[in-house]
Design an enzyme around this catalytic site. Structure first.
Site, PDB file in Angstrom:
ATOM      1  N   ALA A 250       0.872  -1.174   0.000  1.00  0.00           N
ATOM      2  CA  ALA A 250       0.000   0.000   0.000  1.00  0.00           C
ATOM      3  C   ALA A 250       0.907   1.220   0.000  1.00  0.00           C
ATOM      4  CB  ALA A 250      -0.923   0.001   1.217  1.00  0.00           C
TER       5      ALA A 250
ATOM      6  N   GLY B 195       0.906   3.981  -1.914  1.00  0.00           N
ATOM      7  CA  GLY B 195       0.334   5.316  -2.076  1.00  0.00           C
ATOM      8  C   GLY B 195       0.945   6.106  -3.209  1.00  0.00           C
TER       9      GLY B 195
ATOM     10  N   CYS C 299      -6.660   4.110  -9.994  1.00  0.00           N
ATOM     11  CA  CYS C 299      -6.404   5.220  -9.072  1.00  0.00           C
ATOM     12  C   CYS C 299      -7.722   5.677  -8.452  1.00  0.00           C
ATOM     13  CB  CYS C 299      -5.781   6.404  -9.802  1.00  0.00           C
ATOM     14  SG  CYS C 299      -4.137   6.111 -10.424  1.00  0.00           S
TER      15      CYS C 299
ATOM     16  N   ILE D  80      -2.722  -7.631 -15.389  1.00  0.00           N
ATOM     17  CA  ILE D  80      -3.617  -6.849 -14.550  1.00  0.00           C
ATOM     18  C   ILE D  80      -2.806  -6.032 -13.552  1.00  0.00           C
ATOM     19  CG2 ILE D  80      -5.609  -8.407 -14.688  1.00  0.00           C
ATOM     20  CD1 ILE D  80      -4.600  -9.677 -12.047  1.00  0.00           C
TER      21      ILE D  80
ATOM     22  N   GLY E  95       2.363 -10.949  -7.160  1.00  0.00           N
ATOM     23  CA  GLY E  95       3.166 -12.150  -7.041  1.00  0.00           C
ATOM     24  C   GLY E  95       2.460 -13.395  -7.560  1.00  0.00           C
TER      25      GLY E  95
ATOM     26  N   GLY F 264       1.389 -10.349 -13.748  1.00  0.00           N
ATOM     27  CA  GLY F 264       0.853 -10.977 -12.550  1.00  0.00           C
ATOM     28  C   GLY F 264       1.569 -12.265 -12.186  1.00  0.00           C
ATOM     29  N   GLY F 265       2.581 -12.166 -11.343  1.00  0.00           N
ATOM     30  CA  GLY F 265       3.237 -13.358 -10.817  1.00  0.00           C
ATOM     31  C   GLY F 265       4.160 -14.069 -11.769  1.00  0.00           C
TER      32      GLY F 265
ATOM     33  N   THR G  98       6.935  -8.368  -9.191  1.00  0.00           N
ATOM     34  CA  THR G  98       7.317  -8.724  -7.825  1.00  0.00           C
ATOM     35  C   THR G  98       8.601  -9.536  -7.745  1.00  0.00           C
ATOM     36  OG1 THR G  98       4.993  -8.680  -7.167  1.00  0.00           O
ATOM     37  CG2 THR G  98       6.503  -9.833  -5.711  1.00  0.00           C
TER      38      THR G  98
END
Length: 330
Positions: free
Chosen positions: A71, A73, A131, A192, A218, A245-246, A268
């Protein structure tokens, strides 16, 4: 790198399909310690906003099984510093640059696109529609097709390069959102963004993140990302998709390509393997070579009927490295 790995996102042609995911490659300086950024298909910047932002207070990251909860921000220096400091450095690396933009209103997105309009060296703009919209009680633009389309239209009107819309999976029907963005002028889609999740700290007995919930990324979200890519490609087979994504291996990347992605973004996994981008690219190329396939022929192959045989290519002749050739000379 073989020409068989070339790909295109609309009018944007790339030498290969592997890029970084927004926010995971820092300014590029962090990754440049480990590999040449120009070796990737493209480098995607952190989401740039009109003004500098410190982001949320710590703790703002937490590990979860097979995933990372964040998170942040959207911390960043703002558009002025980006144009003066970060963008020129990336241009010096000969990297193909995709600038991610984020805003709290349609007007802010339009402003950012306008600032980038006459800047050279930018390959594309990625619109982070996940957002919060301060004009609509903080609801994300990505939650509603009309709101997402308004953002894409504002950027497209002010841009001279391809525009990519990055969508969130936390919606009832991602295909509807994708259709709205393409109708508004998006040249491609990034699928995504993170999924909203929550972790509880068993020691403090409170949420692990200051912001309570955060974005899950992840390997844990890879099946969901694949499902989104597959569904959107089925509905919009002519629209280029960047799968995210992962992705941690070349075979992970191949799954996204087969589902319908023309390119993939690594995120990630960079936090524990900064050299993952070039490695995944090599593994993907090897996987396609083993199947005697070009990248372009593999895109969306999972949608073909049973029994379909893709066109195959002859194996490329092995090119000796200078050292290998020297060893074999009499």
């Amino acid at each position: 790198m073989s020409t068989r790995m070339q790909t295109a996102l609309g009018s944007l042609e790339l030498p290969n399909p592997v890029m970084t995911a927004s926010g995971c490659g820092g300014t590029g300086r962090e990754l440049a310690q480990f590999f040449d950024l120009a070796k990737l298909g493209a480098f995607v910047t952190m989401s740039v906003m009109p003004q500098p932002r410190a982001g949320r207070p710590t703790p703002r990251m937490a590990e979860t099984p097979s995933g990372l909860l964040t998170a942040m921000g959207l911390p960043g220096p703002g558009i002025e510093s980006f144009l003066e400091r970060d963008l020129p450095w990336l241009q010096e690396q000969d990297a193909r640059i995709i600038v991610s933009v984020a805003g709290n209103s349609v007007e802010e997105f339009a402003e950012l696109a306008g600032r980038l309009r006459d800047v050279s060296g930018i390959a594309a703009i990625e619109v982070n529609v996940a957002c919060p919209n301060i004009e609509d009680r903080g609801r994300m633009f990505a939650w509603h097709p009309t709101a997402a389309a308004a953002v894409v239209r504002a950027v497209k009107t002010n841009a001279r390069v391809p525009v990519l819309a990055k969508l969130a999976p936390d919606v009832t029907d991602i295909v509807t959102i994708a259709l709205a963005c393409v109708d508004a002028g998006a040249d491609g889609l990034t699928l995504i963004n993170t999924m909203e999740g929550l972790a509880i700290d068993a020691q403090t007995l409170r949420p692990a993140l200051t912001g309570v919930s955060g974005g899950l990324s992840g390997p844990a979200i890879r099946p969901i990302a694949l499902r989104c890519v597959y569904q959107v490609h089925a509905a919009l087979p002519g629209t280029p998709i960047i799968g995210v994504g992962g992705i941690a291996t070349g075979l992970d990347a191949l799954e996204f390509v087969l589902a319908g992605a023309s390119a993939v973004a690594v995120g990630t996994t960079l936090f524990h393997d900064p050299s993952a981008g070039p490695r995944i690219l090599r593994e993907l190329e090897d996987a396609l070579a083993a199947r005697r396939m070009r990248l372009a022929d593999a895109v969306g192959l999972a949608h073909k009927p049973a029994g379909y045989v893709p066109p195959q290519v002859r194996p490329e002749p092995k090119v000796d490295e200078p050292g290998e050739l020297k060893e074999r000379l009499p």
